[in-house]
Structure formats: C-alpha cells, structure tokens
Design a protein around this motif. Structure first.
Motif, PDB file in Angstrom:
ATOM      1  N   VAL A  14       0.787  -1.057  -0.012  1.00 36.85           N
ATOM      2  CA  VAL A  14       0.057   0.074   0.081  1.00 36.85           C
ATOM      3  C   VAL A  14       0.985   1.279   0.194  1.00 36.85           C
ATOM      4  O   VAL A  14       1.463   1.558   1.038  1.00 36.85           O
ATOM      5  N   GLY A  15       0.992   1.739  -1.274  1.00 37.48           N
ATOM      6  CA  GLY A  15       1.939   3.113  -1.009  1.00 37.48           C
ATOM      7  C   GLY A  15       3.364   2.433  -1.144  1.00 37.48           C
ATOM      8  O   GLY A  15       3.796   1.675  -1.895  1.00 37.48           O
ATOM      9  N   ALA A  16       4.233   3.100  -0.147  1.00 37.28           N
ATOM     10  CA  ALA A  16       5.600   2.610  -0.201  1.00 37.28           C
ATOM     11  C   ALA A  16       5.565   1.533   1.058  1.00 37.28           C
ATOM     12  O   ALA A  16       6.683   1.034   1.415  1.00 37.28           O
ATOM     13  N   GLY A  17       4.648   1.139   1.711  1.00 36.32           N
ATOM     14  CA  GLY A  17       4.503   0.183   2.791  1.00 36.32           C
ATOM     15  C   GLY A  17       4.372  -1.243   2.508  1.00 36.32           C
ATOM     16  O   GLY A  17       3.759  -1.177   1.083  1.00 36.32           O
ATOM     17  N   LEU A  18       4.550  -1.944   3.287  1.00 37.95           N
ATOM     18  CA  LEU A  18       4.248  -3.536   3.146  1.00 37.95           C
ATOM     19  C   LEU A  18       3.349  -3.896   4.212  1.00 37.95           C
ATOM     20  O   LEU A  18       3.820  -4.036   5.218  1.00 37.95           O
ATOM     21  N   ASP A  19       2.039  -4.209   3.862  1.00 40.15           N
ATOM     22  CA  ASP A  19       1.144  -4.685   4.951  1.00 40.15           C
ATOM     23  C   ASP A  19       0.865  -6.134   4.764  1.00 40.15           C
ATOM     24  O   ASP A  19       1.381  -6.664   4.091  1.00 40.15           O
ATOM     25  N   HIS A  20       0.280  -6.863   5.776  1.00 36.38           N
ATOM     26  CA  HIS A  20      -0.124  -8.071   5.768  1.00 36.38           C
ATOM     27  C   HIS A  20      -1.799  -8.268   5.890  1.00 36.38           C
ATOM     28  O   HIS A  20      -2.380  -7.530   6.760  1.00 36.38           O
ATOM     29  N   LEU A  21      -2.390  -9.009   4.924  1.00 34.80           N
ATOM     30  CA  LEU A  21      -3.846  -9.263   5.127  1.00 34.80           C
ATOM     31  C   LEU A  21      -3.763 -10.653   5.818  1.00 34.80           C
ATOM     32  O   LEU A  21      -3.165 -11.452   5.446  1.00 34.80           O
ATOM     33  N   ARG A  22      -4.456 -10.581   6.926  1.00 32.04           N
ATOM     34  CA  ARG A  22      -4.526 -11.629   7.881  1.00 32.04           C
ATOM     35  C   ARG A  22      -5.924 -12.463   7.787  1.00 32.04           C
ATOM     36  O   ARG A  22      -6.906 -11.626   8.303  1.00 32.04           O
ATOM     37  N   LEU A  23      -6.226 -13.543   7.262  1.00 30.87           N
ATOM     38  CA  LEU A  23      -7.170 -14.342   7.052  1.00 30.87           C
ATOM     39  C   LEU A  23      -7.692 -15.344   8.267  1.00 30.87           C
ATOM     40  O   LEU A  23      -7.061 -16.301   7.996  1.00 30.87           O
ATOM     41  N   PRO A  24      -8.395 -15.273   9.142  1.00 29.06           N
ATOM     42  CA  PRO A  24      -8.659 -15.887  10.270  1.00 29.06           C
ATOM     43  C   PRO A  24      -9.164 -17.347   9.607  1.00 29.06           C
ATOM     44  O   PRO A  24     -10.220 -17.544   8.801  1.00 29.06           O
ATOM     45  N   VAL A  25      -8.715 -18.801   9.999  1.00 28.16           N
ATOM     46  CA  VAL A  25      -8.998 -19.983   9.654  1.00 28.16           C
ATOM     47  C   VAL A  25      -9.010 -20.792  10.843  1.00 28.16           C
ATOM     48  O   VAL A  25      -8.107 -20.703  11.871  1.00 28.16           O
TER      49      VAL A  25
ATOM     50  N   LEU B 140     -14.453 -14.465   4.803  1.00 29.40           N
ATOM     51  CA  LEU B 140     -13.439 -14.392   3.835  1.00 29.40           C
ATOM     52  C   LEU B 140     -13.083 -12.967   3.450  1.00 29.40           C
ATOM     53  O   LEU B 140     -11.955 -12.530   3.438  1.00 29.40           O
ATOM     54  N   ASN B 141     -14.113 -12.178   3.510  1.00 28.28           N
ATOM     55  CA  ASN B 141     -13.737 -10.646   3.343  1.00 28.28           C
ATOM     56  C   ASN B 141     -14.171  -9.775   4.520  1.00 28.28           C
ATOM     57  O   ASN B 141     -14.895  -9.110   4.873  1.00 28.28           O
ATOM     58  N   GLY B 142     -13.096 -10.254   5.798  1.00 31.78           N
ATOM     59  CA  GLY B 142     -13.173  -9.619   7.071  1.00 31.78           C
ATOM     60  C   GLY B 142     -12.950  -8.140   6.889  1.00 31.78           C
ATOM     61  O   GLY B 142     -13.560  -7.414   7.760  1.00 31.78           O
ATOM     62  N   ALA B 143     -11.967  -7.668   6.010  1.00 35.45           N
ATOM     63  CA  ALA B 143     -11.752  -6.385   5.929  1.00 35.45           C
ATOM     64  C   ALA B 143     -12.768  -5.529   5.492  1.00 35.45           C
ATOM     65  O   ALA B 143     -13.197  -4.297   5.865  1.00 35.45           O
ATOM     66  N   GLY B 144     -13.803  -6.149   4.365  1.00 39.57           N
ATOM     67  CA  GLY B 144     -14.974  -5.547   3.992  1.00 39.57           C
ATOM     68  C   GLY B 144     -15.906  -5.198   5.156  1.00 39.57           C
ATOM     69  O   GLY B 144     -16.803  -4.393   5.174  1.00 39.57           O
ATOM     70  N   MET B 145     -15.927  -6.386   5.937  1.00 38.22           N
ATOM     71  CA  MET B 145     -16.934  -6.240   7.051  1.00 38.22           C
ATOM     72  C   MET B 145     -16.831  -5.386   8.054  1.00 38.22           C
ATOM     73  O   MET B 145     -17.748  -4.756   8.470  1.00 38.22           O
ATOM     74  N   ALA B 146     -15.412  -5.373   8.241  1.00 37.32           N
ATOM     75  CA  ALA B 146     -14.979  -4.160   9.433  1.00 37.32           C
ATOM     76  C   ALA B 146     -15.286  -3.032   8.921  1.00 37.32           C
ATOM     77  O   ALA B 146     -15.703  -1.942   9.514  1.00 37.32           O
TER      78      ALA B 146
END
Length: 361
Positions: A56-67, A118-124
């Motif tokens: 995201v831009g100049a950074g490096l993020d992690h998408l964390r999907l609970p399983v 699956l789309n927890g980010a969208g839910m949040a």
C-alpha cells in the motif's frame, strides 16, 4: 518427589496459532512471507491465519485471514465452510465463528476447514467489496498468484482450503440490497453432473432451510461456485435474509443447517434434525425482475410469499416531482417471491426481485 509422566493426545489439542509463523508447504505466491500459521494436516483444533503480504503505497502490509482447522480422531471427509465472501453479509460469519468455537476434535470424523469471514476487511468497513482494491471476491476465483490482491487471496484460499475438500458450504445472504426468503441452494441447473454428481443437492436438502432452491449455474467466470464445481467438488450456498443486517431466526437456521450438512456428510455422528423445506427452481432470466426506471422502492409483497402474474410487485416513486404517478412493476409470472430489493433508492436496470417455481423433489 516423584514426577508423573503425562501424555497429551493429539485429539486434545485446541491451540491458537494466530501469531505463530508456520509454513504449510511452499509459498504459492513466491513470496516467503506468504504462509499459514496452522497446518491442517495435523490432528486437533487449530486457530490461525492465512497471511498475505501486499503493498500500500510505499509500505508493506499483511492481510490476515482467520482460519480454523479441526481434524478429528476418526477418518472422514474434508468439508470447507466459508462465510463473508461479501462484506455486507453477516449471518455466515457469526454462524461459523460460533461453530469454530464449539466443535471439538473428539466430535469430528475427518477434517473441517472453517473460514468465518473471507472478506473480513470489508465486513469491518461495512463494504461489500474488498476495501483495499474494490474487488468483488466472488469474481476473483480461482485466482492468480501474480494478480491483484483479491486474485492472490482467492488463489491461496482455493489451493489451501478448497482443493482438499469434498464439499464447500458457502454461507451468504442478500447483503445490503436484497432480502431473501431463508434458503439453501445449489447453482447447477442446466449443467450435467453439476454440484458433485448430486452430493450438493442432497446436502442442500439436509441443510433444512425453509426453502431448497435450484438456481441457474453462474454465467460469469471467476465466481466461487463455478470454480469449486469445475474442480469436481460439491457446492452448496445459503441465502439467509439480508438487508445489511441479520436476525436471530436467520442465525438459528444457519446454525442448524451447518450441523445438518455435517451430520449428513458423516462428519458429525448425530441424527439430522429434520425440518420442512419447500423445493423451488429458478430456471432462467425470466425469473429475475429489474427496475425499468430509477426511484424509491415501495414494496407490495414480501419474500417467501406466493405472487400472481399481473399483481403489483412494487412501485418506484420519483421524489423529484410530487405530481408524478409511481412506476408500477407487475409480477411477470405466477410463483414464489424468493428475494426482493430491501428498499430505498433503486437505479434503472437494478435487480429488484427474484421469482421461483415450487416443484416436486
């Protein structure tokens, strides 16, 4: 002092590996940081994450999907349960979160792979699509290891969590725009040997929703259902309510339905809880009703009720002119109203209703 040796059996494991870095096989994306913090091949219950790096831009993020993985003490099939493909569908996420907490390895024959959101980010963020990219995750399958974030996520989920399964149960609802009569469905009408050679339809009936629906196969490439069935897996989806919220009734139908499917498939050694279910079919495009003009929707009936050709399904009201007559939308055919637009503003061409025929099994 005498020390007593204690043996911990694998079936007694119930561990949270959310912050543990465990590589379950090679990184599918060619990036070392792509990993799962749990290993579904191991016995016991594990809570962890599928972790994907993204920029995201100049950074490096992690998408964390609970399983959650639950591998039982006795042999049986592998079933994958998915909720929250869309971020405005909450019933599946709540149901599967509770299921992941409640089930134990001692009660499971085989293996359960549970993805509550699956789309927890969208839910949040209360958005239907993946908020980082605006993608509809249901159109990203089977994914691409060098594609967009949604395509990469779909690829990892497909390879790690769907490909091992014999059946995928996908819990959905109408989201913010549609309200469904509570249903379980297969989407393979017109497709030879669709939904796992009948395994899906039998599981749909076992689910025991008030309505069991045969829907047309998805037309577009990239959807979860088409990808699952192309891989030779059975697929069942629920449509439980909608309107951007959830009800106690929908959650109870989902909870019993999930357990019924697991009982039917032999994962839980329990009797299926029998419930009455009406068989419906949506055969083609003539069962879908779209808005001829824009306006504010005024409903004249509700999902689950019988409708008759020529009756008023809804009206579209133009609030720009107080003297304007509403645009009346007639029911195009006799049948059952499976789903209706939840209300509010409607665009010209937007889907506002789905009809179905009641049929014999």
């Amino acid at each position: 002092m005498t020390q007593t040796n204690t043996t911990l059996h694998a079936s007694e494991l119930d561990v949270d590996l959310s912050d543990t870095h465990i590589f379950a096989g090679p990184a599918l994306l060619g990036v070392l940081d792509t990993h799962m913090t749990l290993d579904p091949s191991q016995p016991g219950k594990q809570h962890g994450h599928l972790v994907l790096p993204y920029s995201v831009g100049a950074g490096l993020d992690h998408l964390r999907l609970p399983v959650c993985s639950i591998r039982g003490t006795r042999p049986g099939p592998t079933i994958t349960l998915i909720g929250g493909v869309h971020g405005d569908e909450y019933e599946g996420a709540l149901t599967l979160q509770r299921l992941a907490r409640d089930l134990t390895p001692e009660s499971v024959h085989g293996c359960l792979l549970i993805v509550p959101a699956l789309n927890g980010a969208g839910m949040a963020s209360a958005t239907r699509s993946l908020p980082q990219t605006g993608e509809d995750l249901d159109l990203c399958f089977p994914g691409d290891h060098q594609g967009t974030l949604g395509e990469r996520l779909a690829r990892e989920v497909f390879e790690r969590l769907i490909r091992p399964a014999e059946l995928v149960l996908d819990l959905r609802s109408g989201g913010q725009r549609l309200q469904f009569a509570a249903s379980a469905a297969v989407r393979s009408m017109g497709v030879p040997n669709g939904s796992g050679d009948g395994i899906g339809e039998a599981a749909m009936i076992a689910f025991g929703a008030p309505n069991s629906v045969r829907l047309p196969a998805s037309a577009g490439r990239g959807c979860l259902q088409a990808t699952v069935e192309a891989a030779g897996k059975a697929y069942v989806q629920s449509e439980l309510g909608g309107g951007g919220g959830c009800t106690r009734q929908a959650l109870e139908i989902a909870s019993v339905g999930c357990r019924n499917v697991l009982r039917h498939m032999g994962v839980l050694n329990e009797e299926v809880q029998l419930r009455a279910s009406r068989m419906l079919e949506v055969r083609d495009h003539s069962f879908f009703v779209h808005a001829p003009v824009g306006g504010l929707l005024e409903p004249f009936t509700q999902p689950g009720g019988d409708v008759w050709q020529g009756d008023t399904l809804a009206c579209l009201v133009n609030l720009e002119q107080s003297a304007d007559e509403p645009c009346r939308i007639a029911v195009p055919r006799n049948g059952v109203l499976l789903a209706l637009h939840h209300g509010g503003p409607v665009r010209a061409g937007e889907l506002i209703g789905i009809l179905a025929d009641e049929v014999q099994r």
